[in-house]
Design a protein around this motif. Sequence first.
Motif, short mmCIF file in Angstrom:
data_model
loop_
_atom_site.label_atom_id
_atom_site.label_comp_id
_atom_site.label_asym_id
_atom_site.label_seq_id
_atom_site.Cartn_x
_atom_site.Cartn_y
_atom_site.Cartn_z
N HIS A 142 -19.82 92.30 41.95
CA HIS A 142 -20.76 93.42 42.02
C HIS A 142 -21.25 93.90 40.65
CE1 HIS A 142 -17.86 96.75 41.21
NE2 HIS A 142 -16.99 95.96 41.83
N ILE B 120 -19.00 104.15 43.90
CA ILE B 120 -17.61 104.51 44.23
C ILE B 120 -16.88 104.91 42.94
CG2 ILE B 120 -15.49 103.71 45.32
CD1 ILE B 120 -17.21 101.56 46.75
N SER C 236 -4.99 88.94 45.15
CA SER C 236 -5.66 88.97 43.85
C SER C 236 -5.93 87.51 43.47
CB SER C 236 -4.76 89.62 42.80
OG SER C 236 -5.29 89.40 41.51
N ARG C 237 -6.94 87.29 42.65
CA ARG C 237 -7.13 85.92 42.14
C ARG C 237 -6.15 85.60 41.04
NH1 ARG C 237 -13.03 86.85 40.45
NH2 ARG C 237 -11.91 88.78 40.06
N SER D 145 -20.29 97.00 52.27
CA SER D 145 -21.62 96.63 51.79
C SER D 145 -22.06 97.67 50.75
CB SER D 145 -22.58 96.53 52.98
OG SER D 145 -23.86 96.14 52.53
N TYR E 66 -28.05 91.21 44.05
CA TYR E 66 -26.72 91.66 44.49
C TYR E 66 -26.81 92.18 45.92
CZ TYR E 66 -23.08 95.22 45.13
OH TYR E 66 -22.08 96.01 45.65
N LYS F 262 -25.08 91.00 49.45
CA LYS F 262 -24.22 91.90 50.22
C LYS F 262 -24.73 92.01 51.66
CE LYS F 262 -21.15 93.99 48.98
NZ LYS F 262 -19.71 93.63 48.94
N THR G 66 -6.26 94.75 43.79
CA THR G 66 -6.16 95.35 42.45
C THR G 66 -7.39 96.19 42.12
OG1 THR G 66 -7.24 93.45 41.42
CG2 THR G 66 -4.83 93.38 41.55
N GLY G 67 -8.42 96.12 42.95
CA GLY G 67 -9.69 96.79 42.66
C GLY G 67 -9.65 98.27 43.00
N LEU G 68 -10.77 98.92 42.80
CA LEU G 68 -10.85 100.38 42.98
C LEU G 68 -10.58 100.77 44.44
CD1 LEU G 68 -11.51 103.23 42.03
CD2 LEU G 68 -13.94 102.67 42.23
N VAL G 69 -11.33 100.23 45.36
CA VAL G 69 -11.12 100.58 46.77
C VAL G 69 -9.82 99.96 47.27
CG1 VAL G 69 -12.01 100.38 49.11
CG2 VAL G 69 -13.59 100.84 47.22
N ASP H 137 -8.69 83.34 46.13
CA ASP H 137 -10.12 83.43 45.82
C ASP H 137 -10.83 83.17 47.14
OD1 ASP H 137 -12.79 82.89 45.22
OD2 ASP H 137 -12.29 82.10 43.24
N LYS H 138 -11.55 84.17 47.64
CA LYS H 138 -12.08 84.05 49.00
C LYS H 138 -13.21 83.03 49.11
CE LYS H 138 -15.37 87.97 49.30
NZ LYS H 138 -15.73 89.15 50.11
N THR I 199 -12.47 93.99 50.34
CA THR I 199 -13.15 94.75 49.28
C THR I 199 -13.71 93.82 48.21
OG1 THR I 199 -11.27 95.01 47.76
CG2 THR I 199 -11.44 96.59 49.59
N ALA I 200 -13.39 92.52 48.29
CA ALA I 200 -13.69 91.61 47.18
C ALA I 200 -15.18 91.32 47.08
CB ALA I 200 -12.93 90.30 47.37
N ALA I 201 -15.70 91.44 45.88
CA ALA I 201 -17.13 91.20 45.67
C ALA I 201 -17.40 90.85 44.22
CB ALA I 201 -17.92 92.45 46.04
N1 NAP Z 1 -18.06 100.14 42.90
C1 NAP Z 1 -19.16 100.65 43.44
O1 NAP Z 1 -19.76 101.60 42.88
C2 NAP Z 1 -19.66 100.12 44.75
C3 NAP Z 1 -20.79 100.73 45.34
C4 NAP Z 1 -21.23 100.27 46.59
C5 NAP Z 1 -20.56 99.22 47.22
N2 NAP Z 1 -19.48 98.64 46.60
C6 NAP Z 1 -18.77 97.57 47.30
O2 NAP Z 1 -17.48 98.08 47.61
C7 NAP Z 1 -16.50 97.04 47.53
C8 NAP Z 1 -15.31 97.47 46.69
O3 NAP Z 1 -15.77 97.77 45.38
P1 NAP Z 1 -14.74 98.07 44.20
O4 NAP Z 1 -15.44 98.99 43.25
O5 NAP Z 1 -13.41 98.46 44.74
O6 NAP Z 1 -14.64 96.63 43.55
P2 NAP Z 1 -13.60 96.13 42.43
O7 NAP Z 1 -12.91 97.29 41.79
O8 NAP Z 1 -14.32 95.17 41.57
O9 NAP Z 1 -12.51 95.37 43.30
C9 NAP Z 1 -12.78 94.20 44.00
C10 NAP Z 1 -11.64 93.24 43.73
O10 NAP Z 1 -11.90 92.03 44.43
C11 NAP Z 1 -11.28 90.96 43.76
N3 NAP Z 1 -12.16 89.81 43.80
C12 NAP Z 1 -13.33 89.60 43.13
N4 NAP Z 1 -13.84 88.39 43.43
C13 NAP Z 1 -12.99 87.84 44.33
C14 NAP Z 1 -12.96 86.60 45.02
N5 NAP Z 1 -13.90 85.65 44.82
N6 NAP Z 1 -11.95 86.36 45.88
C15 NAP Z 1 -10.98 87.26 46.08
N7 NAP Z 1 -10.92 88.45 45.42
C16 NAP Z 1 -11.92 88.72 44.56
C17 NAP Z 1 -10.99 91.42 42.33
O11 NAP Z 1 -9.61 91.44 42.12
P3 NAP Z 1 -8.85 90.25 41.31
O12 NAP Z 1 -9.60 90.08 40.03
O13 NAP Z 1 -7.45 90.78 41.17
O14 NAP Z 1 -8.94 89.05 42.20
C18 NAP Z 1 -11.51 92.85 42.28
O15 NAP Z 1 -10.64 93.71 41.60
C19 NAP Z 1 -17.25 95.81 47.04
O16 NAP Z 1 -17.53 94.99 48.16
C20 NAP Z 1 -18.55 96.33 46.46
O17 NAP Z 1 -19.60 95.40 46.61
C21 NAP Z 1 -19.02 99.06 45.39
#
Ligand code: NAP
Length: 288
Positions: A67, A156, A30-31, A105, A131, A135, A9-12, A41-42, A63-65
């Motif tokens: 963050h 991102i 998704s959680r 990462s 953070y 990572k 459900t997240g951005l990536v 939940d991972k 992609t889950a983090a």
């Molecule tokens: N966004 C940035 O600017 C950025 C920059 C550099 C690196 N990153 C890295 O890139 C990756 C993707 O980022 P993103 O922006 O796409 O993140 P995001 O939109 O927050 O999506 C990550 C999804 O992971 C799920 N999640 C969170 N905790 C979880 C858990 N414990 N178990 C299972 N699922 C879980 C959540 O979905 P549900 O709530 O539906 O479970 C969340 O929507 C991450 O690893 C982040 O650290 C991000």
Amino acid sequence: MDFLVIGGTGLVGSNVVTATTDEHTVQWTSRNSKSEGHELDKTERDRTTELISKLNPDVVVDTAAFHAVDDCEHSRAKAYDVNGTGTRNVAIAADDVDAHLIYFSTDYVFAGLPEETPYKESDYVAPINYYAETKYVGEQAAKIAAKHTILRPSVIYGLSSDNFVTWALGELDAGNEITIVNDQISAPTYAPDLAQACLDIAEQEITGLYHATGPESCSRYEFTVRLAEVYDYDTDLVKPITTEEFGQEAPRPSDSTLDSTALYEQLTEEFTPPKQAFSEMAPQISSD
Ligand SMILES: NC(=O)c1ccc[n+]([C@@H]2O[C@H](COP(=O)([O-])OP(=O)(O)OC[C@H]3O[C@@H](n4cnc5c(N)ncnc54)[C@H](OP(=O)(O)O)[C@@H]3O)[C@@H](O)[C@H]2O)c1
């Protein structure tokens, strides 16, 4: 090729799901038990092992983090649990089914000193905040999977989920002034490019560590002014501020520009510069 996206459900994650074609099957987690994805939940090791074993994917895109960078400073146990231990759980389970693990990462694993940029994959890390520390622990955990690819993107942005760009557009559309730091420089990364890169990486079986950022480096302030220009908002609504004045809880790098040429050379398409990406996003925004 069968994909499993952790965090669909997240951005990536949502962009990866959308990018897959008829040549792939894609499942996602998704959680949220009410979502259409598989509930996961991972941080729960047994459930992670059970689900990945049952689905038996060729590729696991994790992609889950956790963050929320400032929250990680004071919610340390949670940050370590999700970004470190949770990633380890996924890596072990992916390895058990001989899947290719793709892990995300961050550029924040570097100190972010302008004299050191652009950082290459071979450069020493020095995680700038908690953070980033977690990572980096996640990077080590991802290596448990014999077939793994570690990507380091930066800021991102895209559609389909809340992120810096969708927030900024909402504020500008409401006519609100927004204050953006002008001394944090990086190369923002368009989410659809990362999604396509995941498909290329899986199909070409590209493994190892790669920087995976956009092709242009700029400050957050410059990035936001470009956004306002493309969408014809008043650029005077975007006000510059220094990091010191802004006062974020977690330290941020001054310049975390990464050199992503090693990845670019292997992909079918180049990553998109911000102005072009903003223009690509516009028709989708106006049709919402
Ligand atoms: N966004 C940035 O600017 C950025 C920059 C550099 C690196 N990153 C890295 O890139 C990756 C993707 O980022 P993103 O922006 O796409 O993140 P995001 O939109 O927050 O999506 C990550 C999804 O992971 C799920 N999640 C969170 N905790 C979880 C858990 N414990 N178990 C299972 N699922 C879980 C959540 O979905 P549900 O709530 O539906 O479970 C969340 O929507 C991450 O690893 C982040 O650290 C991000």
